[in-house]
Design an enzyme around this catalytic site. Structure first.
Site, PDB file in Angstrom:
ATOM      1  N   ARG A 118       0.955  -1.420   0.058  1.00 44.93           N
ATOM      2  CA  ARG A 118       0.199  -0.419  -0.288  1.00 44.93           C
ATOM      3  C   ARG A 118       0.982   1.718  -0.250  1.00 44.93           C
ATOM      4  NH1 ARG A 118      -3.272  -2.730   3.476  1.00 44.93           N
ATOM      5  NH2 ARG A 118      -4.875  -3.738   2.727  1.00 44.93           N
ATOM      6  N   LYS A 140       3.517  11.469 -11.006  1.00 43.42           N
ATOM      7  CA  LYS A 140       2.627  10.601 -12.385  1.00 43.42           C
ATOM      8  C   LYS A 140       3.538   9.355 -12.163  1.00 43.42           C
ATOM      9  CE  LYS A 140      -0.735  13.553 -14.844  1.00 43.42           C
ATOM     10  NZ  LYS A 140      -0.083  13.568 -16.341  1.00 43.42           N
ATOM     11  N   GLU A 182      10.960  18.586 -24.645  1.00 41.23           N
ATOM     12  CA  GLU A 182      10.456  19.037 -22.932  1.00 41.23           C
ATOM     13  C   GLU A 182      10.384  20.217 -22.541  1.00 41.23           C
ATOM     14  OE1 GLU A 182       7.367  17.314 -22.453  1.00 41.23           O
ATOM     15  OE2 GLU A 182       7.296  15.035 -22.937  1.00 41.23           O
ATOM     16  N   LYS A 231       7.282  23.372 -13.431  1.00 39.40           N
ATOM     17  CA  LYS A 231       6.636  22.342 -13.033  1.00 39.40           C
ATOM     18  C   LYS A 231       5.913  21.934 -12.085  1.00 39.40           C
ATOM     19  CE  LYS A 231       5.403  17.507 -13.839  1.00 39.40           C
ATOM     20  NZ  LYS A 231       5.445  16.056 -14.441  1.00 39.40           N
ATOM     21  N   GLU A 241      -4.215  16.698 -11.866  1.00 44.99           N
ATOM     22  CA  GLU A 241      -4.819  16.961 -13.556  1.00 44.99           C
ATOM     23  C   GLU A 241      -6.127  17.013 -13.127  1.00 44.99           C
ATOM     24  OE1 GLU A 241      -2.237  15.617 -16.131  1.00 44.99           O
ATOM     25  OE2 GLU A 241      -3.588  15.567 -17.603  1.00 44.99           O
ATOM     26  N   ARG A 245      -3.113  21.431 -14.449  1.00 40.26           N
ATOM     27  CA  ARG A 245      -1.694  20.668 -14.906  1.00 40.26           C
ATOM     28  C   ARG A 245      -1.635  20.252 -16.003  1.00 40.26           C
ATOM     29  NH1 ARG A 245       1.012  15.876 -11.248  1.00 40.26           N
ATOM     30  NH2 ARG A 245       2.542  15.076 -13.000  1.00 40.26           N
ATOM     31  N   ASN A 249       1.114  19.316 -21.002  1.00 41.43           N
ATOM     32  CA  ASN A 249       0.956  18.753 -22.128  1.00 41.43           C
ATOM     33  C   ASN A 249       1.105  19.574 -23.271  1.00 41.43           C
ATOM     34  OD1 ASN A 249       0.654  15.573 -20.697  1.00 41.43           O
ATOM     35  ND2 ASN A 249      -0.804  16.507 -20.034  1.00 41.43           N
ATOM     36  N   HIS A 252       1.133  18.170 -26.878  1.00 41.13           N
ATOM     37  CA  HIS A 252       1.181  15.907 -26.433  1.00 41.13           C
ATOM     38  C   HIS A 252      -0.296  15.500 -26.727  1.00 41.13           C
ATOM     39  CE1 HIS A 252       4.613  17.180 -23.996  1.00 41.13           C
ATOM     40  NE2 HIS A 252       4.251  15.411 -23.403  1.00 41.13           N
ATOM     41  N   HIS A 256       0.589  12.246 -28.889  1.00 39.58           N
ATOM     42  CA  HIS A 256       0.143  10.609 -28.038  1.00 39.58           C
ATOM     43  C   HIS A 256       0.311   9.825 -29.794  1.00 39.58           C
ATOM     44  CE1 HIS A 256       0.417  12.167 -24.193  1.00 39.58           C
ATOM     45  NE2 HIS A 256       1.556  11.423 -24.540  1.00 39.58           N
ATOM     46  N   HIS A 269       9.640   9.977 -27.466  1.00 37.93           N
ATOM     47  CA  HIS A 269       8.699  10.334 -27.355  1.00 37.93           C
ATOM     48  C   HIS A 269       8.943  12.164 -27.471  1.00 37.93           C
ATOM     49  CE1 HIS A 269       5.374  11.809 -24.534  1.00 37.93           C
ATOM     50  NE2 HIS A 269       5.877  12.752 -24.443  1.00 37.93           N
TER      51      HIS A 269
HETATM   52  P1  NAD Z   1      14.212   5.839 -21.340  1.00 36.31           P
HETATM   53  O1  NAD Z   1      13.873   5.905 -19.778  1.00 36.31           O
HETATM   54  O2  NAD Z   1      13.570   5.115 -22.159  1.00 36.31           O
HETATM   55  O3  NAD Z   1      14.954   6.177 -22.079  1.00 36.31           O
HETATM   56  C1  NAD Z   1      16.168   6.611 -23.356  1.00 36.31           C
HETATM   57  C2  NAD Z   1      17.360   5.819 -23.384  1.00 36.31           C
HETATM   58  O4  NAD Z   1      18.302   6.642 -22.901  1.00 36.31           O
HETATM   59  C3  NAD Z   1      17.147   4.326 -22.640  1.00 36.31           C
HETATM   60  O5  NAD Z   1      17.846   3.904 -24.350  1.00 36.31           O
HETATM   61  C4  NAD Z   1      18.343   4.402 -22.154  1.00 36.31           C
HETATM   62  O6  NAD Z   1      18.847   3.321 -21.332  1.00 36.31           O
HETATM   63  C5  NAD Z   1      19.048   5.609 -21.900  1.00 36.31           C
HETATM   64  N1  NAD Z   1      19.461   6.007 -20.471  1.00 36.31           N
HETATM   65  C6  NAD Z   1      19.156   6.747 -19.555  1.00 36.31           C
HETATM   66  N2  NAD Z   1      19.604   7.656 -18.661  1.00 36.31           N
HETATM   67  C7  NAD Z   1      20.926   7.368 -19.695  1.00 36.31           C
HETATM   68  C8  NAD Z   1      22.424   7.982 -18.790  1.00 36.31           C
HETATM   69  N3  NAD Z   1      23.125   8.717 -18.187  1.00 36.31           N
HETATM   70  N4  NAD Z   1      23.401   7.774 -20.582  1.00 36.31           N
HETATM   71  C9  NAD Z   1      23.426   7.230 -20.979  1.00 36.31           C
HETATM   72  N5  NAD Z   1      22.012   6.323 -21.785  1.00 36.31           N
HETATM   73  C10 NAD Z   1      20.728   6.788 -21.170  1.00 36.31           C
HETATM   74  O7  NAD Z   1      13.223   7.476 -21.982  1.00 36.31           O
HETATM   75  P2  NAD Z   1      12.686   8.217 -21.453  1.00 36.31           P
HETATM   76  O8  NAD Z   1      12.899   9.500 -22.797  1.00 36.31           O
HETATM   77  O9  NAD Z   1      14.175   9.165 -20.422  1.00 36.31           O
HETATM   78  O10 NAD Z   1      11.268   8.793 -20.507  1.00 36.31           O
HETATM   79  C11 NAD Z   1      10.930   8.460 -21.554  1.00 36.31           C
HETATM   80  C12 NAD Z   1       9.690   7.743 -20.706  1.00 36.31           C
HETATM   81  O11 NAD Z   1       8.661   8.173 -19.720  1.00 36.31           O
HETATM   82  C13 NAD Z   1       8.456   7.184 -21.569  1.00 36.31           C
HETATM   83  O12 NAD Z   1       7.443   6.167 -21.095  1.00 36.31           O
HETATM   84  C14 NAD Z   1       6.962   8.886 -20.441  1.00 36.31           C
HETATM   85  O13 NAD Z   1       6.158   8.534 -20.583  1.00 36.31           O
HETATM   86  C15 NAD Z   1       7.855   8.743 -19.158  1.00 36.31           C
HETATM   87  N6  NAD Z   1       7.098  10.044 -19.072  1.00 36.31           N
HETATM   88  C16 NAD Z   1       6.782  10.160 -17.442  1.00 36.31           C
HETATM   89  C17 NAD Z   1       6.379  11.884 -17.627  1.00 36.31           C
HETATM   90  C18 NAD Z   1       5.535  11.420 -16.097  1.00 36.31           C
HETATM   91  O14 NAD Z   1       5.712  12.590 -15.736  1.00 36.31           O
HETATM   92  N7  NAD Z   1       5.558  10.086 -15.039  1.00 36.31           N
HETATM   93  C19 NAD Z   1       6.145  12.621 -18.505  1.00 36.31           C
HETATM   94  C20 NAD Z   1       6.976  12.266 -19.545  1.00 36.31           C
HETATM   95  C21 NAD Z   1       7.458  11.204 -19.553  1.00 36.31           C
HETATM   96  N1  GLY Z   2       4.632  15.265 -17.610  1.00 39.55           N
HETATM   97  C1  GLY Z   2       2.614  15.835 -17.676  1.00 39.55           C
HETATM   98  C2  GLY Z   2       2.799  16.047 -15.860  1.00 39.55           C
HETATM   99  O1  GLY Z   2       3.419  15.391 -15.172  1.00 39.55           O
HETATM  100  O2  GLY Z   2       1.693  15.967 -16.067  1.00 39.55           O
END
Ligand code: NAD
Ligand code: GLY
Length: 361
Positions: A118, A140, A182, A231, A241, A245, A249, A252, A256, A269
């Protein structure tokens, strides 16, 4: 060192620090032990990041789960593997989960922390630019379902975010630019974020382009700090949201759909977001919502950072529209857009007709 405090108006106890510093990984547990009472840690990471940075998180009280690298593994199956590991090592309620990685790892590890017994403490150590400016902040957490991205998840705030600017040096150019999409997004929404300070982020990005692109530490620290401040201002006003919030996006709604119709394989992304931002500026201009002058200036900012601004194929318009409608941002069957309004200002709009939505596709 920069320390920011993320406050959440609705729940005072959800306040937590984001520490932004060069080489902070080496001292990670010093900070972690300051901000949690956890005795043992499960570090969630992937094989690539484990090889690069895993050693910094190794100590007598930590165990690792190393997942394969990729968005396709952000699923219930792999979430279960994290939970299995937590149960096998008898992680207790007062222990903590640490996410060491980009947005994929952060989102999954956070969701595991939210539901394990939990909810146990959760620490974010974001290693991509995208994760440092966006996904590690705001709580998120989610995994994907075959019928939609991030469809299963929670709002679950970390206890601490540790952003080490040094790890960005090993990011490849494509992933760095993904994060920059972003980053630039914040320039277009700054005024609507309603933060306490004015950061002039739009101008900052114009003036510091060369330093940012060569990953100058000081410029990156400032950039990450401003993004996190913007942010956290938004999240403070609207954690779950219900309204504001959604401005995070920006770009986005199109992004998406682009990711969906290309099976999350063709574009990162951030690439989908930069194309999405161009499309929403096109839409705003054609609807007379913004001036031609602002349009030109905004597009030139995206292009100055050499981000992708168009699809390299012509998608099936019906399929594209269906993808837009199946997104979780749809409200009452209507597609929701974050529309540019004035320089650095946006507003939420729906009820835009299909013909206009698809005209730039
Ligand atoms: P990712 O986590 O897939 O990382 C991208 C690539 O970079 C991967 O191959 C990873 O192994 C590599 N990598 C990571 N750190 C590294 C480093 N320091 N040196 C070398 N390589 C490295 O992608 P991302 O762009 O970080 O994240 C995308 C994800 O984030 C999506 O799933 C998206 O939905 C999510 N997201 C979430 C939020 C949120 O608010 N929670 C916001 C935006 C995106
Ligand atoms: N990345 C969008 C949010 O955190 O709301």
């Amino acid at each position: 060192m920069t320390v920011l405090n993320v406050r959440i108006k609705a729940t005072k106890e959800s306040s937590y620090p984001i520490i932004i510093e060069e080489n902070i990984l080496e001292k990670a547990y010093e900070y972690i032990l300051k901000y949690t009472n956890a005795k043992r840690f499960l570090v969630v990471t992937n094989d690539k990041i484990f090889n690069l940075y895993g050693e910094y998180l190794r100590n007598d009280n930590s165990e690792f789960i190393v997942l394969p690298d990729g968005e396709v593994y952000k699923s219930m199956d792999y979430l279960n593997k994290i939970l299995d590991k937590a149960l096998e090592i008898k992680l207790e309620r007062k222990d903590a989960i640490i996410a060491l990685g980009g947005g994929v790892i952060g989102d999954m590890a956070g969701f595991a922390a939210a539901i394990y017994q939990r909810g146990i403490d959760f620490i974010q150590i974001p290693t991509t630019l995208l994760a440092q400016v966006d996904s590690s902040v705001g709580g998120k957490v989610a995994v994907n379902h075959k019928l939609g991205k991030n469809m299963l998840g929670a709002f679950y705030q970390p206890k601490l975010v540790l952003s080490d600017t040094n790890v960005l040096k090993t990011l490849d150019e494509r992933q760095f630019k993904t994060g920059l999409s972003e980053v630039i997004k914040y320039a277009f929404i700054e005024k609507t974020c309603n933060a306490e300070e004015n950061y002039n982020f739009y101008e900052f990005l114009k003036e510091n382009k060369e330093k940012i692109c060569r990953k100058d530490t000081k410029a990156l620290k400032e950039l990450i700090t401003i993004c996190c401040k913007l942010k956290s201002a938004v999240v403070n006003q609207d954690e779950k949201e219900k309204g504001l919030r959604a401005i995070l996006n920006f770009g986005h709604t199109y992004a998406h759909a682009i990711e969906n119709i290309t099976n999350y394989e063709k574009y990162t992304h951030g690439e989908a977001v930069s194309i999405g931002m161009k499309l929403i500026f096109d839409l705003a201009l054609s609807l007379g919502k913004i001036s031609e002058e602002y349009y030109k200036d905004a597009i030139s900012l995206i292009k100055e950072y050499d981000l992708v601004t168009s699809l390299d194929f012509t998608p099936d318009k019906e399929k594209f529209y269906e993808a837009m409608k199946s997104d979780k941002k749809v409200s009452n069957q209507s597609i929701v857009f974050v529309m540019p309004k004035n320089r650095k200002e946006v507003e939420i709009e729906n009820n835009i007709d299909k013909k206009h939505i698809l005209q730039g596709i």
